[in-house]
Write a protein that holds these residues in place. Structure first.
Motif, PDB file in Angstrom:
ATOM      1  N   VAL A  78       0.842  -1.198   0.000  1.00 19.14           N
ATOM      2  CA  VAL A  78       0.000   0.000   0.000  1.00 19.14           C
ATOM      3  C   VAL A  78       0.873   1.243   0.000  1.00 19.14           C
ATOM      4  N   ARG A  79       1.928   1.242   0.811  1.00 20.44           N
ATOM      5  CA  ARG A  79       2.820   2.402   0.885  1.00 20.44           C
ATOM      6  C   ARG A  79       3.448   2.702  -0.483  1.00 20.44           C
ATOM      7  N   GLU A  80       3.883   1.678  -1.178  1.00 16.83           N
ATOM      8  CA  GLU A  80       4.487   1.875  -2.495  1.00 16.83           C
ATOM      9  C   GLU A  80       3.460   2.370  -3.507  1.00 16.83           C
ATOM     10  N   ALA A  81       2.227   1.871  -3.402  1.00 15.04           N
ATOM     11  CA  ALA A  81       1.172   2.305  -4.319  1.00 15.04           C
ATOM     12  C   ALA A  81       0.804   3.768  -4.081  1.00 15.04           C
ATOM     13  N   VAL A  82       0.754   4.181  -2.812  1.00 17.80           N
ATOM     14  CA  VAL A  82       0.451   5.576  -2.495  1.00 17.80           C
ATOM     15  C   VAL A  82       1.611   6.472  -2.931  1.00 17.80           C
ATOM     16  N   ARG A  83       2.828   6.018  -2.713  1.00 19.16           N
ATOM     17  CA  ARG A  83       4.003   6.787  -3.130  1.00 19.16           C
ATOM     18  C   ARG A  83       4.006   6.970  -4.659  1.00 19.16           C
TER      19      ARG A  83
ATOM     20  N   LEU B 229      -5.051  14.316   0.084  1.00 18.38           N
ATOM     21  CA  LEU B 229      -5.966  13.173   0.032  1.00 18.38           C
ATOM     22  C   LEU B 229      -5.215  11.986  -0.571  1.00 18.38           C
ATOM     23  N   LEU B 230      -4.492  11.281   0.246  1.00 17.76           N
ATOM     24  CA  LEU B 230      -3.640  10.185  -0.201  1.00 17.76           C
ATOM     25  C   LEU B 230      -4.474   8.972  -0.606  1.00 17.76           C
ATOM     26  N   HIS B 231      -4.040   8.287  -1.652  1.00 19.72           N
ATOM     27  CA  HIS B 231      -4.684   7.043  -2.063  1.00 19.72           C
ATOM     28  C   HIS B 231      -3.837   6.359  -3.122  1.00 19.72           C
ATOM     29  N   PRO B 232      -3.976   5.051  -3.276  1.00 19.29           N
ATOM     30  CA  PRO B 232      -3.295   4.366  -4.374  1.00 19.29           C
ATOM     31  C   PRO B 232      -3.889   4.827  -5.712  1.00 19.29           C
ATOM     32  N   ARG B 233      -3.133   4.621  -6.782  1.00 12.32           N
ATOM     33  CA  ARG B 233      -3.632   4.991  -8.107  1.00 12.32           C
ATOM     34  C   ARG B 233      -4.886   4.196  -8.457  1.00 12.32           C
ATOM     35  N   ARG B 234      -4.923   2.940  -8.091  1.00 12.92           N
ATOM     36  CA  ARG B 234      -6.106   2.096  -8.271  1.00 12.92           C
ATOM     37  C   ARG B 234      -6.438   1.443  -6.933  1.00 12.92           C
ATOM     38  N   PRO B 235      -7.723   1.160  -6.671  1.00 11.38           N
ATOM     39  CA  PRO B 235      -8.090   0.472  -5.426  1.00 11.38           C
ATOM     40  C   PRO B 235      -7.349  -0.864  -5.285  1.00 11.38           C
ATOM     41  N   MET B 236      -7.158  -1.288  -4.036  1.00 16.08           N
ATOM     42  CA  MET B 236      -6.400  -2.507  -3.751  1.00 16.08           C
ATOM     43  C   MET B 236      -7.216  -3.459  -2.878  1.00 16.08           C
ATOM     44  N   PRO B 237      -8.322  -3.984  -3.385  1.00 19.88           N
ATOM     45  CA  PRO B 237      -9.190  -4.822  -2.551  1.00 19.88           C
ATOM     46  C   PRO B 237      -8.527  -6.104  -2.054  1.00 19.88           C
ATOM     47  N   SER B 238      -7.513  -6.591  -2.759  1.00 21.79           N
ATOM     48  CA  SER B 238      -6.891  -7.856  -2.372  1.00 21.79           C
ATOM     49  C   SER B 238      -6.053  -7.755  -1.107  1.00 21.79           C
ATOM     50  N   VAL B 239      -5.738  -6.532  -0.660  1.00 25.10           N
ATOM     51  CA  VAL B 239      -4.898  -6.387   0.538  1.00 25.10           C
ATOM     52  C   VAL B 239      -5.651  -5.692   1.677  1.00 25.10           C
ATOM     53  N   LEU B 240      -6.975  -5.554   1.530  1.00 18.33           N
ATOM     54  CA  LEU B 240      -7.781  -4.882   2.551  1.00 18.33           C
ATOM     55  C   LEU B 240      -8.870  -5.810   3.070  1.00 18.33           C
ATOM     56  N   GLU B 241      -9.122  -5.755   4.379  1.00 17.31           N
ATOM     57  CA  GLU B 241     -10.275  -6.476   4.923  1.00 17.31           C
ATOM     58  C   GLU B 241     -11.557  -5.721   4.627  1.00 17.31           C
ATOM     59  N   ARG B 242     -11.474  -4.378   4.607  1.00 17.19           N
ATOM     60  CA  ARG B 242     -12.643  -3.546   4.366  1.00 17.19           C
ATOM     61  C   ARG B 242     -12.163  -2.170   3.935  1.00 17.19           C
ATOM     62  N   PRO B 243     -13.023  -1.389   3.277  1.00 21.93           N
ATOM     63  CA  PRO B 243     -12.654  -0.010   2.930  1.00 21.93           C
ATOM     64  C   PRO B 243     -12.688   0.872   4.172  1.00 21.93           C
ATOM     65  N   PHE B 244     -11.761   1.841   4.248  1.00 21.20           N
ATOM     66  CA  PHE B 244     -11.781   2.756   5.392  1.00 21.20           C
ATOM     67  C   PHE B 244     -10.881   3.954   5.116  1.00 21.20           C
ATOM     68  N   LEU B 245     -10.905   4.902   6.047  1.00 25.78           N
ATOM     69  CA  LEU B 245     -10.097   6.113   6.004  1.00 25.78           C
ATOM     70  C   LEU B 245      -9.124   6.133   7.182  1.00 25.78           C
TER      71      LEU B 245
END
Length: 236
Positions: free
Chosen positions: A125-130, A146-162
């Motif tokens: 996630v850190r590399e994707a946000v960077r 407003l930090l975020h990965p270029r594309r969502p990463m559902p495979s590494v998350l239990e749930r969406p959150f902030l």
């Protein structure tokens, strides 16, 4: 399976517009698209970048419209209930956020998110946000990023959150001016519709009267979390 391209009809449905409105916008160069075999085709990735830019420039009424569009219950994959309170757990708030550099902020924000136990690959996630920040900084003129990965990463998350962090002093973080950034949100979503819905709602909240002043006045993480939750409830 994720759709990689839209045609005029599917893009119109996605944006809640009429096909003739989409045609008018693309012919005027307002929507990124290209003709393939005489028919307009729209890259999903380009459309989502365009929407992020539109959301960044929109006023409250337009943001509310975008929020409603991407929270539409007809699209079950959105998983975007009203408001943001369900997305921000107390343990994902840090005031102060202990970071003094851009890279320090990125590391601290992802570590903060990982405290929830909902991130299974913090380094990924850190590399994707960077990489997203290298592509185009998310810092705004109001001192918020407003930090975020270029594309969502559902495979590494239990749930969406902030996650939310505020440094005690501003950090040079890029953006359109030379000012400093002290308020950081990390948006982690399962899919693009969900991300855009959250981004629209969060942009409304940030732009609401007194929100940033109150957030910057919060003395600790608990106070910042309560201010956020109450301000979100009052938004509508």
């Amino acid at each position: 399976m994720t759709v990689q391209h839209f045609d005029v009809k599917s893009l119109a449905e996605y944006l809640h517009l009429r096909p003739e409105q989409v045609l008018k916008l693309v012919e005027r160069g307002k929507i990124p698209g290209r003709k393939v075999g005489g028919q307009w085709r729209f890259s999903e990735a380009e459309i989502h970048r365009w929407l992020e830019e539109r959301i960044g420039l929109a006023d409250d009424a337009e943001l509310a419209s975008w929020e409603s569009t991407f929270a539409d219950s007809r699209h079950a994959e959105s998983h975007c209930p009203p408001g943001l309170a369900h997305l921000l757990p107390k343990e994902a708030v840090a005031v102060p956020l202990e970071a003094r550099t851009r890279d320090g902020v990125l590391r601290a924000m992802v570590d903060l998110a990982a405290r929830t136990g909902w991130v299974w690959d913090a380094e990924g996630v850190r590399e994707a946000v960077r990489a997203r920040e290298a592509l185009c900084p998310t810092a705004q003129d109001n001192g918020v990023a407003l930090l975020h990965p270029r594309r969502p990463m559902p495979s590494v998350l239990e749930r969406p959150f902030l996650a939310l962090g505020r440094t005690l002093s501003g950090v040079p973080f890029g953006g359109s001016r030379s000012g400093l950034t002290d308020v950081f949100f990390l948006i982690l979503s399962f899919n693009e519709r969900q991300h855009l819905c959250t981004l629209a709602r969060l942009s409304r909240l940030i732009g609401s009267e007194g929100f940033l002043e109150g957030l910057r006045a919060a003395e600790d993480s608990e106070a910042a979390w309560r201010w956020f939750i109450n301000a979100d409830k009052a938004l509508d």
